[in-house]
Design a protein around this motif. Sequence first.
Motif, PDB file in Angstrom:
ATOM      1  N   ASP A   1      39.275  42.891  44.785  1.00  0.00           N
ATOM      2  CA  ASP A   1      38.335  41.894  44.289  1.00  0.00           C
ATOM      3  C   ASP A   1      39.129  40.695  43.776  1.00  0.00           C
ATOM      4  O   ASP A   1      39.923  40.819  42.842  1.00  0.00           O
ATOM      5  CB  ASP A   1      37.496  42.498  43.153  1.00  0.00           C
TER       6      ASP A   1
ATOM      7  N   VAL B   1      43.295  39.258  40.523  1.00  0.00           N
ATOM      8  CA  VAL B   1      43.099  40.163  41.650  1.00  0.00           C
ATOM      9  C   VAL B   1      43.024  41.585  41.110  1.00  0.00           C
ATOM     10  O   VAL B   1      43.935  42.036  40.411  1.00  0.00           O
ATOM     11  CB  VAL B   1      44.228  40.038  42.689  1.00  0.00           C
TER      12      VAL B   1
ATOM     13  N   SER C   1      44.097  33.020  40.967  1.00  0.00           N
ATOM     14  CA  SER C   1      43.011  33.959  40.712  1.00  0.00           C
ATOM     15  C   SER C   1      43.505  35.187  39.972  1.00  0.00           C
ATOM     16  O   SER C   1      44.709  35.429  39.841  1.00  0.00           O
ATOM     17  CB  SER C   1      42.372  34.414  42.040  1.00  0.00           C
TER      18      SER C   1
ATOM     19  N   GLN D   1      45.581  45.460  38.059  1.00  0.00           N
ATOM     20  CA  GLN D   1      45.144  44.061  38.006  1.00  0.00           C
ATOM     21  C   GLN D   1      46.361  43.143  37.997  1.00  0.00           C
ATOM     22  O   GLN D   1      47.338  43.390  37.298  1.00  0.00           O
ATOM     23  CB  GLN D   1      44.317  43.806  36.739  1.00  0.00           C
TER      24      GLN D   1
ATOM     25  N   GLN E   1      43.004  33.673  47.140  1.00  0.00           N
ATOM     26  CA  GLN E   1      41.692  33.573  47.770  1.00  0.00           C
ATOM     27  C   GLN E   1      41.779  33.153  49.231  1.00  0.00           C
ATOM     28  O   GLN E   1      40.791  33.249  49.963  1.00  0.00           O
ATOM     29  CB  GLN E   1      40.776  32.623  46.998  1.00  0.00           C
TER      30      GLN E   1
ATOM     31  N   ASP F   1      41.431  48.487  43.507  1.00  0.00           N
ATOM     32  CA  ASP F   1      40.776  49.755  43.212  1.00  0.00           C
ATOM     33  C   ASP F   1      40.999  50.702  44.388  1.00  0.00           C
ATOM     34  O   ASP F   1      40.156  50.852  45.263  1.00  0.00           O
ATOM     35  CB  ASP F   1      39.281  49.526  42.972  1.00  0.00           C
TER      36      ASP F   1
ATOM     37  N   ARG G   1      39.047  37.093  42.012  1.00  0.00           N
ATOM     38  CA  ARG G   1      38.194  36.275  41.153  1.00  0.00           C
ATOM     39  C   ARG G   1      38.942  34.998  40.773  1.00  0.00           C
ATOM     40  O   ARG G   1      39.840  35.022  39.923  1.00  0.00           O
ATOM     41  CB  ARG G   1      37.810  37.044  39.889  1.00  0.00           C
TER      42      ARG G   1
ATOM     43  N   PRO H   1      37.414  45.046  51.615  1.00  0.00           N
ATOM     44  CA  PRO H   1      36.212  44.933  50.787  1.00  0.00           C
ATOM     45  C   PRO H   1      35.958  46.217  50.000  1.00  0.00           C
ATOM     46  O   PRO H   1      36.058  47.319  50.537  1.00  0.00           O
ATOM     47  CB  PRO H   1      35.102  44.679  51.816  1.00  0.00           C
ATOM     48  N   GLY H   2      35.633  46.045  48.727  1.00  0.00           N
ATOM     49  CA  GLY H   2      35.381  47.192  47.873  1.00  0.00           C
ATOM     50  C   GLY H   2      36.628  47.753  47.231  1.00  0.00           C
ATOM     51  O   GLY H   2      36.553  48.495  46.253  1.00  0.00           O
ATOM     52  N   ARG H   3      37.784  47.401  47.768  1.00  0.00           N
ATOM     53  CA  ARG H   3      39.050  47.881  47.217  1.00  0.00           C
ATOM     54  C   ARG H   3      39.854  46.757  46.552  1.00  0.00           C
ATOM     55  O   ARG H   3      40.679  47.022  45.687  1.00  0.00           O
ATOM     56  CB  ARG H   3      39.910  48.537  48.302  1.00  0.00           C
TER      57      ARG H   3
END
Length: 418
Positions: A206, A222, A220, A163, A171, A225, A208, A202-204
Amino acid sequence: MDFSFSAEDDAFRARARSWLAERLAGGGSFADLRAATPSSAAPDRRRAWERELGAGGWIGLGWTDADDPEPAPSLSRQVVWAEEYARAAGPAPLGIVGEHLLAPTLLRHGTAAQRERFLSPIARGQEIWCQGYSEPGAGSDLAAVRTTATPSEDGGSWLVTGQKTWTSLSQWADWCFVLARTERGSQRHHGLSLLLLPMDQPGRIDVRPIRQLDGASEFSEVFFDGARAQAGHVLGRPGDGWRVAMDLLSFERGAGMLGRQIGYARELDTVLAAATASGTVDDPVIRERLTRQWAELHVMRCNALRTLGTAEPGSAAVAKLVWGDWHQRLGELAVQVLGPTGALAPGAHDPGGYPLTAAQHLLLFSRADTVYGGSDQIQRNLIAERVLGLPREPCPQLRPEPRPELRPEPRPELRPEP
């Protein structure tokens, strides 16, 4: 010292001023973006402006390559462009991280393939970058990063997990350079690598956005994953990320600092106009504070010109300490000169948001000036340890030996005399 500009620099200034006026002045095709922040304008308009800068040849003025026989424009030209951009109230560029941080680091540490892949899209304003450094437990103490990167089974990529936070522009970014731990069991400055990875996973990945007091989100959190970075997209050698990351941060303050001070001068003029309109300029305390801010700003400019392009030890840390404190005091003054009405925000009764005035935004945002880019404590440590040669600050990870418990000696019982 001679702080004047040459006739060639003056001609360059006139060209830059004319180009900016055609696009940003009233009636210009990008006039709606003047002084815009990333969160205050549509992303497609901001991207169009980046491409316009690239087409005009204004991105990468300070890039220097030891293998390129053509010298980069003089440092004074970079100062001129930064100043004129600030005077024209140019929007905060979306490409600032790629142009001023990543690109110079690529030129110093990147492979030929990396330079070929990444420099041209940055120069054309076509790819936006963000910086994956800070983490919830690793802000100013960057060596405490816990984000990891492990080789994939086929060896063709790195899988990044962890993270990052306070990630500006994430973004809108197409790419991110991430400081991650690539050697299992390594600690502190060892075993780190700087990886270049695409954000469209996408999916790896995210992203926010972090909501600010005014409802905007300019940075943000980040989450990675198993995000993939190609094996060939390690900047520098694997495990040598700390040295590369520190080199990258050294590019953070340069000719752009002169442009920042032009922006500060414009803010100070606004505060002075507000003090005049409200009548608080007649208060001798307010007048003294305005005069002090003006004088200190001119001293900062002269010092920035004096140290520009030099390797004077500690100069960047000293500059950061000075302008961070100066800008915070200006933010406080911006609201103070308005009197009691300075605490009121238009539309505060609107349940849909709490918009801030320009003075209130300056006050609140400038609180971060002494934290981001290296907190004041870190800057003072750098000056003390690396310039003055003072003893290093005790590391919190190294706990001192426990001291024996100290018990108070028994006091004699006091009895009243017969």
